[in-house]
Motif scaffolding. Structure first.
Motif, PDB file in Angstrom:
ATOM      1  N   HIS A 108       0.901  -1.226   0.021  1.00 11.52           N
ATOM      2  CA  HIS A 108       0.121   0.056   0.138  1.00 11.52           C
ATOM      3  C   HIS A 108       0.922   1.361  -0.035  1.00 11.52           C
ATOM      4  O   HIS A 108       0.351   2.230  -0.390  1.00 11.52           O
ATOM      5  N   GLY A 109       2.166   1.194   0.336  1.00 11.20           N
ATOM      6  CA  GLY A 109       2.857   2.446   0.489  1.00 11.20           C
ATOM      7  C   GLY A 109       4.206   2.063   0.801  1.00 11.20           C
ATOM      8  O   GLY A 109       4.872   0.927   0.880  1.00 11.20           O
ATOM      9  N   ILE A 110       4.983   3.205   0.834  1.00 15.49           N
ATOM     10  CA  ILE A 110       6.601   3.109   0.974  1.00 15.49           C
ATOM     11  C   ILE A 110       6.737   3.923   2.138  1.00 15.49           C
ATOM     12  O   ILE A 110       6.545   5.455   2.261  1.00 15.49           O
ATOM     13  N   LEU A 111       7.809   3.480   2.797  1.00 10.56           N
ATOM     14  CA  LEU A 111       8.274   4.493   4.051  1.00 10.56           C
ATOM     15  C   LEU A 111       9.816   4.860   3.736  1.00 10.56           C
ATOM     16  O   LEU A 111      10.780   3.863   3.562  1.00 10.56           O
ATOM     17  N   GLY A 112      10.417   6.148   3.482  1.00 12.18           N
ATOM     18  CA  GLY A 112      11.558   6.526   2.975  1.00 12.18           C
ATOM     19  C   GLY A 112      12.321   7.056   4.038  1.00 12.18           C
ATOM     20  O   GLY A 112      12.464   6.706   5.329  1.00 12.18           O
ATOM     21  N   TYR A 113      12.908   8.313   3.676  1.00 11.66           N
ATOM     22  CA  TYR A 113      14.062   9.039   4.454  1.00 11.66           C
ATOM     23  C   TYR A 113      13.205   9.551   5.816  1.00 11.66           C
ATOM     24  O   TYR A 113      14.140   9.463   6.829  1.00 11.66           O
ATOM     25  N   ASP A 114      12.154   9.828   5.859  1.00 10.19           N
ATOM     26  CA  ASP A 114      11.677  10.296   7.037  1.00 10.19           C
ATOM     27  C   ASP A 114      11.406   9.483   8.217  1.00 10.19           C
ATOM     28  O   ASP A 114      11.336   9.640   9.094  1.00 10.19           O
ATOM     29  N   PHE A 115      11.560   8.111   7.582  1.00 14.17           N
ATOM     30  CA  PHE A 115      11.465   7.082   8.624  1.00 14.17           C
ATOM     31  C   PHE A 115      12.756   6.802   9.347  1.00 14.17           C
ATOM     32  O   PHE A 115      12.784   6.205  10.511  1.00 14.17           O
ATOM     33  N   PHE A 116      13.921   7.111   8.567  1.00 16.05           N
ATOM     34  CA  PHE A 116      15.037   6.861   9.268  1.00 16.05           C
ATOM     35  C   PHE A 116      15.853   8.167   9.867  1.00 16.05           C
ATOM     36  O   PHE A 116      16.812   7.851  10.748  1.00 16.05           O
ATOM     37  N   LYS A 117      15.564   9.313   9.368  1.00 15.84           N
ATOM     38  CA  LYS A 117      16.281  10.498   9.840  1.00 15.84           C
ATOM     39  C   LYS A 117      16.554  10.740  11.201  1.00 15.84           C
ATOM     40  O   LYS A 117      17.528  11.351  11.714  1.00 15.84           O
ATOM     41  N   ASN A 118      15.745  10.385  12.186  1.00 14.70           N
ATOM     42  CA  ASN A 118      15.742  10.759  13.307  1.00 14.70           C
ATOM     43  C   ASN A 118      16.137   9.952  14.374  1.00 14.70           C
ATOM     44  O   ASN A 118      16.182   9.939  15.511  1.00 14.70           O
ATOM     45  N   PHE A 119      16.573   8.695  13.866  1.00 13.25           N
ATOM     46  CA  PHE A 119      17.047   7.384  14.535  1.00 13.25           C
ATOM     47  C   PHE A 119      18.437   6.948  14.062  1.00 13.25           C
ATOM     48  O   PHE A 119      18.700   7.073  13.092  1.00 13.25           O
ATOM     49  N   VAL A 120      18.989   5.997  14.966  1.00 13.67           N
ATOM     50  CA  VAL A 120      19.852   4.959  14.440  1.00 13.67           C
ATOM     51  C   VAL A 120      19.176   3.803  14.315  1.00 13.67           C
ATOM     52  O   VAL A 120      18.448   3.197  15.309  1.00 13.67           O
ATOM     53  N   VAL A 121      19.227   3.084  13.334  1.00 13.07           N
ATOM     54  CA  VAL A 121      18.655   1.909  12.906  1.00 13.07           C
ATOM     55  C   VAL A 121      19.229   0.799  12.322  1.00 13.07           C
ATOM     56  O   VAL A 121      20.224   0.878  11.746  1.00 13.07           O
ATOM     57  N   ARG A 122      19.026  -0.334  13.346  1.00 13.56           N
ATOM     58  CA  ARG A 122      19.775  -1.459  12.946  1.00 13.56           C
ATOM     59  C   ARG A 122      18.679  -2.347  12.170  1.00 13.56           C
ATOM     60  O   ARG A 122      17.610  -2.542  12.314  1.00 13.56           O
ATOM     61  N   VAL A 123      19.302  -2.861  11.010  1.00 14.23           N
ATOM     62  CA  VAL A 123      18.760  -3.822   9.921  1.00 14.23           C
ATOM     63  C   VAL A 123      19.195  -5.226   9.988  1.00 14.23           C
ATOM     64  O   VAL A 123      20.307  -5.471   9.570  1.00 14.23           O
ATOM     65  N   ASP A 124      18.315  -6.188  10.763  1.00 13.01           N
ATOM     66  CA  ASP A 124      18.817  -7.528  10.689  1.00 13.01           C
ATOM     67  C   ASP A 124      17.950  -8.198   9.609  1.00 13.01           C
ATOM     68  O   ASP A 124      16.998  -9.025  10.009  1.00 13.01           O
ATOM     69  N   TYR A 125      18.510  -8.669   8.431  1.00 10.97           N
ATOM     70  CA  TYR A 125      18.014  -9.363   7.299  1.00 10.97           C
ATOM     71  C   TYR A 125      17.703 -10.789   7.879  1.00 10.97           C
ATOM     72  O   TYR A 125      16.588 -11.280   7.460  1.00 10.97           O
ATOM     73  N   LYS A 126      18.610 -11.385   8.344  1.00 12.20           N
ATOM     74  CA  LYS A 126      18.720 -12.862   8.730  1.00 12.20           C
ATOM     75  C   LYS A 126      17.437 -12.999   9.707  1.00 12.20           C
ATOM     76  O   LYS A 126      16.571 -13.920   9.538  1.00 12.20           O
ATOM     77  N   ASN A 127      17.283 -12.134  10.534  1.00 15.42           N
ATOM     78  CA  ASN A 127      16.144 -12.600  11.588  1.00 15.42           C
ATOM     79  C   ASN A 127      14.941 -11.695  11.552  1.00 15.42           C
ATOM     80  O   ASN A 127      13.961 -11.836  12.391  1.00 15.42           O
TER      81      ASN A 127
END
Length: 418
Positions: A146-165
């Motif tokens: 239904h949609g896409i989350l872009g730069y606005d979703f990342f810019k205020n945080f430090v974000v860990r992305v764990d593809y495996k889990n």
């Protein structure tokens, strides 16, 4: 001659930055923040074709599915139906231009929408609303997006992305004090709301190139290179014509091939399947940014990642997925998801490239897949079909299809084209 639609989301939006205004007598919250003064929060996701898909609550009412995409500036609502249901009145109308610059589509900006993702709430988010579902991702992913989350979703945080889990963890920057001893730190430049890194490519047996690459979690390919961005980036002799992605202006076409090596700091990834879009498709982007290409989910899933937009740092560490080789379709089929068929989604062969194993076996366009290597009904998904058709050279494929009123069975063996 068009190959399997391997589901890459290349979205090139030229969007004016929305203006934020104060309501008289009130200071409103803007942007995404973690609820209840928590220091961090975990967001589970579903990985489909190397894309990160999360559940969101739109305007506190409607549950939807959004792709998390570092290659997009704004938050996007793909289907205007949902904003219409809630009587959201856009602030202005926009015209967007596709990657090839040959087609314009209509969209709208609504400046004050609400989006909740787990324990993260976005308040007064500027939302780009497409007039129609130009991307038609359900066809190429097999699930409704239904949609896409872009730069606005990342810019205020430090974000860990764990593809495996299949989890992301969001930290408030002021509370992020995790030791990064086992991670490599890479300088990351944020330009026009998109993250770039400079890394080395071995583009052929004798040429190595320091390249500017965008980090794009919204692209499922491993790597994309622009031939017209450097005289050293040339299409390898061994290649295959392919559909490379879905954009707002339609399919993006080009070739698929392999390069010997991509180096990301100390990590070397070898024999990487690489997309080469047709010349001119990204001409304006190359001119404006100097970018040589894009690193997509096919590479990113080999790592644990920390995105620190505030300090322009990317931290990476290899995971066990790194042992998996880069694969490409070995059948010659393009398979897409269709609507309801006996009350179930069904999968149809859209294209069969000539002189490929599937074509020689007798499969043709519009054949509806009933079973694939013993999987049928609810056991079938578009992701499973695509993974099966790129498993390994020599793999036996048994497929049953419906053609008109006939049920036909075929057998063939996978063959590497690149």
């Amino acid at each position: 001659m068009i190959k399997k639609c391997t589901l890459y989301t290349f979205l090139t939006f030229f969007i004016l930055t929305a203006e934020f205004k104060k309501v008289s007598g009130q200071n409103l919250k803007f942007g995404f923040e973690i609820n209840d003064n928590r220091k961090s929060t975990i967001i589970p996701f579903e990985m489909n074709s190397n894309l990160i898909i999360v559940n969101v609550l739109f305007e506190g009412v409607i549950p939807l599915k959004f792709i998390v995409d570092t290659g997009v500036s704004n938050t996007v609502l793909i289907d205007k139906t949902y904003s219409d249901i809630l009587n959201i009145v856009p602030d202005r109308k926009l015209t967007l231009v596709g990657a090839a610059g040959i087609k314009e589509v209509e969209a709208y900006i609504a400046n004050k929408t609400s989006i909740k993702v787990g324990k993260i709430t976005g308040s007064n988010i500027p939302l780009l609303i497409l007039k129609e579902d130009y991307l038609n991702l359900q066809k190429t992913l097999g699930i409704k997006i239904h949609g896409i989350l872009g730069y606005d979703f990342f810019k205020n945080f430090v974000v860990r992305v764990d593809y495996k889990n299949e989890v992301m963890k969001f930290y408030r920057p002021e509370n992020f004090n995790r030791p990064m001893l086992f991670y490599k730190s890479i300088d990351m430049e944020i330009q026009q709301s998109k993250p770039y890194i400079f890394q080395r490519l071995q583009v052929n047996d004798s040429t190595e190139l320091l390249s500017k690459l965008m980090i794009d979690t919204g692209a499922s390919h491993p790597l994309m290179l622009h031939k017209n961005s450097s005289k050293y980036i040339q299409l390898p002799e061994k290649n295959v014509r392919d559909i490379l992605g879905a954009g707002i202006a339609g399919s993006i076409e080009g070739h698929a091939a392999r390069i010997p090596r991509l180096s990301i700091d100390k990590y070397n990834l070898e024999d990487i399947t690489t997309n080469y879009p047709d010349s001119g498709a990204y001409e304006d982007i190359i001119k404006n940014t100097g970018r040589n290409g894009t690193i997509g989910g096919g590479v990113l899933k080999h790592f644990k990642l920390f995105f620190d937009y505030g300090n322009e740092k990317l931290y990476i560490r290899r995971n066990s997925i790194a042992k998996i080789k880069f694969k490409h379709d070995m059948s010659g089929l393009t398979v897409v998801a269709k609507g309801e068929y006996y009350l179930e989604p069904y999968y149809e062969i859209e294209k069969v490239r000539k002189d490929t194993p599937a074509y020689k076996a007798g499969l043709r366009e519009n054949d509806k897949i009933i079973s694939l290597n013993g999987n049928m009904g609810k056991d079938l998904s578009l992701d499973l079909i695509n993974r099966t058709l790129k498993q390994k050279e020599g793999k036996k494929i048994r497929i049953k299809v419906k053609r008109g009123q006939k049920i036909l069975s075929f057998t063939f063996y996978l063959e590497a084209f690149i």
